[in-house]
Design an enzyme around this catalytic site. Structure first.
Site, PDB file in Angstrom:
ATOM      1  N   THR A  97      -5.723   3.333  -0.334  1.00  0.00           N
ATOM      2  CA  THR A  97      -5.004   2.671  -1.166  1.00  0.00           C
ATOM      3  C   THR A  97      -4.700   2.038  -1.993  1.00  0.00           C
ATOM      4  O   THR A  97      -3.750   1.388  -1.484  1.00  0.00           O
ATOM      5  CB  THR A  97      -4.207   4.736  -1.078  1.00  0.00           C
ATOM      6  OG1 THR A  97      -4.858   5.554  -0.815  1.00  0.00           O
ATOM      7  CG2 THR A  97      -3.332   4.741  -2.404  1.00  0.00           C
ATOM      8  N   LYS A 172      -5.770   8.053  -8.014  1.00  0.00           N
ATOM      9  CA  LYS A 172      -5.427   7.961  -7.218  1.00  0.00           C
ATOM     10  C   LYS A 172      -3.379   8.122  -6.458  1.00  0.00           C
ATOM     11  O   LYS A 172      -2.710   8.294  -6.294  1.00  0.00           O
ATOM     12  CB  LYS A 172      -5.948   7.408  -5.849  1.00  0.00           C
ATOM     13  CG  LYS A 172      -4.802   7.316  -4.275  1.00  0.00           C
ATOM     14  CD  LYS A 172      -5.351   8.212  -3.234  1.00  0.00           C
ATOM     15  CE  LYS A 172      -4.637   8.115  -3.041  1.00  0.00           C
ATOM     16  NZ  LYS A 172      -4.002   9.918  -2.102  1.00  0.00           N
ATOM     17  N   LYS A 240       4.534   2.787  -0.295  1.00  0.00           N
ATOM     18  CA  LYS A 240       4.327   1.638  -0.964  1.00  0.00           C
ATOM     19  C   LYS A 240       3.050   2.100  -2.161  1.00  0.00           C
ATOM     20  O   LYS A 240       3.450   1.908  -3.167  1.00  0.00           O
ATOM     21  CB  LYS A 240       2.706   0.760  -0.189  1.00  0.00           C
ATOM     22  CG  LYS A 240       1.719   0.266  -0.376  1.00  0.00           C
ATOM     23  CD  LYS A 240       0.021   1.861  -0.484  1.00  0.00           C
ATOM     24  CE  LYS A 240      -0.184   1.567   0.933  1.00  0.00           C
ATOM     25  NZ  LYS A 240      -1.451   2.312   0.581  1.00  0.00           N
TER      26      LYS A 240
HETATM   27  N1  LIG Z   1      -2.879   8.975   6.278  1.00  0.00           N
HETATM   28  C1  LIG Z   1      -3.406   9.577   5.270  1.00  0.00           C
HETATM   29  O1  LIG Z   1      -2.797  10.229   4.792  1.00  0.00           O
HETATM   30  C2  LIG Z   1      -4.027   8.732   4.709  1.00  0.00           C
HETATM   31  C3  LIG Z   1      -4.079   7.572   4.245  1.00  0.00           C
HETATM   32  N2  LIG Z   1      -4.604   6.896   2.636  1.00  0.00           N
HETATM   33  C4  LIG Z   1      -4.558   5.810   2.766  1.00  0.00           C
HETATM   34  O2  LIG Z   1      -5.635   5.017   2.977  1.00  0.00           O
HETATM   35  C5  LIG Z   1      -5.602   4.499   3.958  1.00  0.00           C
HETATM   36  C6  LIG Z   1      -5.451   3.816   5.039  1.00  0.00           C
HETATM   37  O3  LIG Z   1      -4.720   4.778   5.331  1.00  0.00           O
HETATM   38  P1  LIG Z   1      -3.675   4.990   6.925  1.00  0.00           P
HETATM   39  O4  LIG Z   1      -5.467   5.371   8.135  1.00  0.00           O
HETATM   40  O5  LIG Z   1      -3.285   6.412   7.636  1.00  0.00           O
HETATM   41  O6  LIG Z   1      -3.074   3.821   7.709  1.00  0.00           O
HETATM   42  P2  LIG Z   1      -2.675   3.081   9.077  1.00  0.00           P
HETATM   43  O7  LIG Z   1      -1.723   2.314   8.993  1.00  0.00           O
HETATM   44  O8  LIG Z   1      -3.396   3.915  10.361  1.00  0.00           O
HETATM   45  O9  LIG Z   1      -4.485   2.168   9.094  1.00  0.00           O
HETATM   46  C7  LIG Z   1      -4.677   0.993   8.405  1.00  0.00           C
HETATM   47  C8  LIG Z   1      -5.881  -0.022   8.893  1.00  0.00           C
HETATM   48  O10 LIG Z   1      -5.714  -1.301   8.480  1.00  0.00           O
HETATM   49  C9  LIG Z   1      -5.645  -2.166   9.073  1.00  0.00           C
HETATM   50  N3  LIG Z   1      -4.693  -3.428   8.451  1.00  0.00           N
HETATM   51  C10 LIG Z   1      -3.376  -2.605   7.935  1.00  0.00           C
HETATM   52  N4  LIG Z   1      -3.395  -4.377   7.300  1.00  0.00           N
HETATM   53  C11 LIG Z   1      -4.258  -5.846   7.561  1.00  0.00           C
HETATM   54  C12 LIG Z   1      -5.079  -6.672   7.458  1.00  0.00           C
HETATM   55  N5  LIG Z   1      -4.091  -7.610   7.142  1.00  0.00           N
HETATM   56  N6  LIG Z   1      -6.019  -7.050   7.457  1.00  0.00           N
HETATM   57  C13 LIG Z   1      -6.989  -6.297   8.757  1.00  0.00           C
HETATM   58  N7  LIG Z   1      -6.767  -4.975   8.762  1.00  0.00           N
HETATM   59  C14 LIG Z   1      -5.549  -4.827   8.476  1.00  0.00           C
HETATM   60  C15 LIG Z   1      -4.917  -1.610   9.888  1.00  0.00           C
HETATM   61  O11 LIG Z   1      -5.545  -2.575  12.218  1.00  0.00           O
HETATM   62  P3  LIG Z   1      -4.643  -2.649  12.964  1.00  0.00           P
HETATM   63  O12 LIG Z   1      -5.332  -1.264  13.617  1.00  0.00           O
HETATM   64  O13 LIG Z   1      -5.390  -3.831  13.344  1.00  0.00           O
HETATM   65  O14 LIG Z   1      -3.411  -2.067  12.319  1.00  0.00           O
HETATM   66  C16 LIG Z   1      -5.937   0.158  10.194  1.00  0.00           C
HETATM   67  O15 LIG Z   1      -6.723  -0.263  10.635  1.00  0.00           O
HETATM   68  C17 LIG Z   1      -3.755   3.284   2.831  1.00  0.00           C
HETATM   69  O16 LIG Z   1      -4.236   2.681   1.834  1.00  0.00           O
HETATM   70  C18 LIG Z   1      -3.067   4.480   2.597  1.00  0.00           C
HETATM   71  O17 LIG Z   1      -2.527   4.401   1.785  1.00  0.00           O
HETATM   72  C19 LIG Z   1      -5.426   8.104   1.695  1.00  0.00           C
HETATM   73  C20 LIG Z   1      -5.708   9.259   1.713  1.00  0.00           C
HETATM   74  C21 LIG Z   1      -4.516  10.064   3.382  1.00  0.00           C
HETATM   75  O1  LIG Z   2      -2.118   9.200   0.856  1.00  0.00           O
HETATM   76  C1  LIG Z   2      -2.244  10.219   1.540  1.00  0.00           C
HETATM   77  C2  LIG Z   2      -2.789  11.702   0.705  1.00  0.00           C
HETATM   78  C3  LIG Z   2      -2.199  12.449   1.780  1.00  0.00           C
HETATM   79  C4  LIG Z   2      -2.091  13.724   1.113  1.00  0.00           C
HETATM   80  O2  LIG Z   2      -2.671  14.395   0.477  1.00  0.00           O
HETATM   81  O3  LIG Z   2      -2.175  15.273   2.403  1.00  0.00           O
END
Ligand SMILES: NC(=O)C1=CN([C@@H]2O[C@H](COP(=O)(O)OP(=O)(O)OC[C@H]3O[C@@H](n4cnc5c(N)ncnc54)[C@H](OP(=O)(O)O)[C@@H]3O)[C@@H](O)[C@H]2O)C=CC1
Ligand SMILES: O=CCCC(=O)O
Length: 291
Positions: A97, A172, A240
């Site tokens: 996102t 989104k 964010k």
């Molecule tokens: N969780 C949710 O319910 C949802 C999340 N999203 C979106 O999806 C994306 C991922 O979310 P989520 O999985 O929850 O987040 P997490 O915080 O669990 O994971 C983030 C990921 O990004 C990596 N990362 C962070 N900073 C860097 C960097 N500088 N360089 C390379 N890799 C990096 C992390 O690596 P490392 O393991 O090394 O920290 C990790 O793999 C976000 O944009 C979020 O807004 C969308 C829908 C639902």
């Molecule tokens: O970006 C996160 C969305 C979480 C949700 O749709 O439940």
């Protein structure tokens, strides 16, 4: 299903999506900044790439699922990043996102090297990712969308193709702006019920039968009443998204006082050290209590 797919970013969402793809017979090469997080994916049959560039070199197309705009840009533009090996015939799909500007920067860089680009952020959280029930909001190169549809059909229950790059990101952000505002109103309602002598569980029962019934209240309500904020969608990411949605409101001169107030509450929650908990922990800013 024969071609190897790359997958960059194995956080809460990336891990769940990648495991789901592996379970459905896709071949994956994965990378994560903290490389040890790849181990669990290897147990499910994935190969590991040492860098994003190494993954892209090996795969026809590569998916990114990174935390925020800075991470999404870093994985593409930094040393050993996606750009080093993207070329004609290869694709990059960013499912993180981010805002439309970030997505456009990535798109221009990828396409200037002959690659194909698609943004494809998702609605739905950890459990829908595990169960292949996400809603995919794609935009960009239609040919890459069609190529990725077999994988999207496994990761999601519905995919939308929204046209040119930026439309997926904007859709989104609008969805998450509404969700973040709703979570704040819900938190206030739970606390108001409790403090005014009502049983909050009864409030949940009433809401579930009312016109405003929704899966989020139903799923998040019971753990919130237990002060249980085990992260599915980390609060720092919701903040964010509010920030990016408010910027989109600025660009379009849309007054969004409700979203602005919700953003303040999420910022306050981050200040209280709640950023890594679920976004429902914004409830604590209303309760003002100890966790
Ligand atoms: N969780 C949710 O319910 C949802 C999340 N999203 C979106 O999806 C994306 C991922 O979310 P989520 O999985 O929850 O987040 P997490 O915080 O669990 O994971 C983030 C990921 O990004 C990596 N990362 C962070 N900073 C860097 C960097 N500088 N360089 C390379 N890799 C990096 C992390 O690596 P490392 O393991 O090394 O920290 C990790 O793999 C976000 O944009 C979020 O807004 C969308 C829908 C639902
Ligand atoms: O970006 C996160 C969305 C979480 C949700 O749709 O439940």
């Amino acid at each position: 299903m024969g071609e190897e797919i790359g997958f960059l970013g194995l956080g809460i969402m990336g891990k769940a999506m990648a495991v789901n793809l592996l379970r459905h017979g896709f071949k994956l090469t994965v990378w994560n900044r903290t490389l040890s997080k790849c181990d669990e994916l290897v147990e499910h049959g994935a190969s590991v790439g040492e860098t994003p560039a190494a993954v892209v070199k090996k795969c026809k197309y590569t998916i990114g699922m990174l935390s925020d705009p800075a991470a999404a840009l870093s994985v593409v533009f930094d040393k050993d990043g996606v750009l080093e090996h993207i070329c004609t015939g290869k694709g990059y799909i960013d499912m993180s996102t981010v805002d439309a500007d970030t997505s456009s920067k990535i798109s221009e860089a990828i396409t200037s090297k002959g690659g194909h680009f698609l943004e494809a952020p998702v609605s739905g959280s950890k459990k829908p990712a595990e169960d292949g029930q996400l809603v995919i909001l794609a935009a960009g190169e239609k040919a890459l969308y069609e190529e990725a549809l077999p994988a999207f059909n496994v990761m999601g229950k519905k995919s939308f193709f929204l046209g040119h790059v930026g439309n997926g990101a904007r859709m989104k952000l609008v969805v998450n702006m509404i969700m973040g505002s709703m979570m704040n109103a819900f938190s206030e309602g739970l606390e108001l019920a409790d403090r005014s002598g009502l049983n909050p569980q009864t409030l949940l029962d009433v809401l579930d039968l009312a016109a405003i019934a929704n899966p989020m209240f139903k799923m998040k309500g019971p753990p919130m009443l237990q002060n249980n904020y085990t992260p599915a969608f980390p609060l720092k990411h919701q903040q964010k998204d509010m920030r990016l949605a408010l910027a989109l409101g600025d660009e379009n001169a849309i007054s969004m006082p409700v979203a602005a107030a919700a953003n303040e509450a999420f910022k306050k929650a981050r200040n209280l050290g709640l950023g890594d908990l679920d976004f429902s922990a914004v409830h604590q800013t209303v309760k003002g209590g100890e966790l």
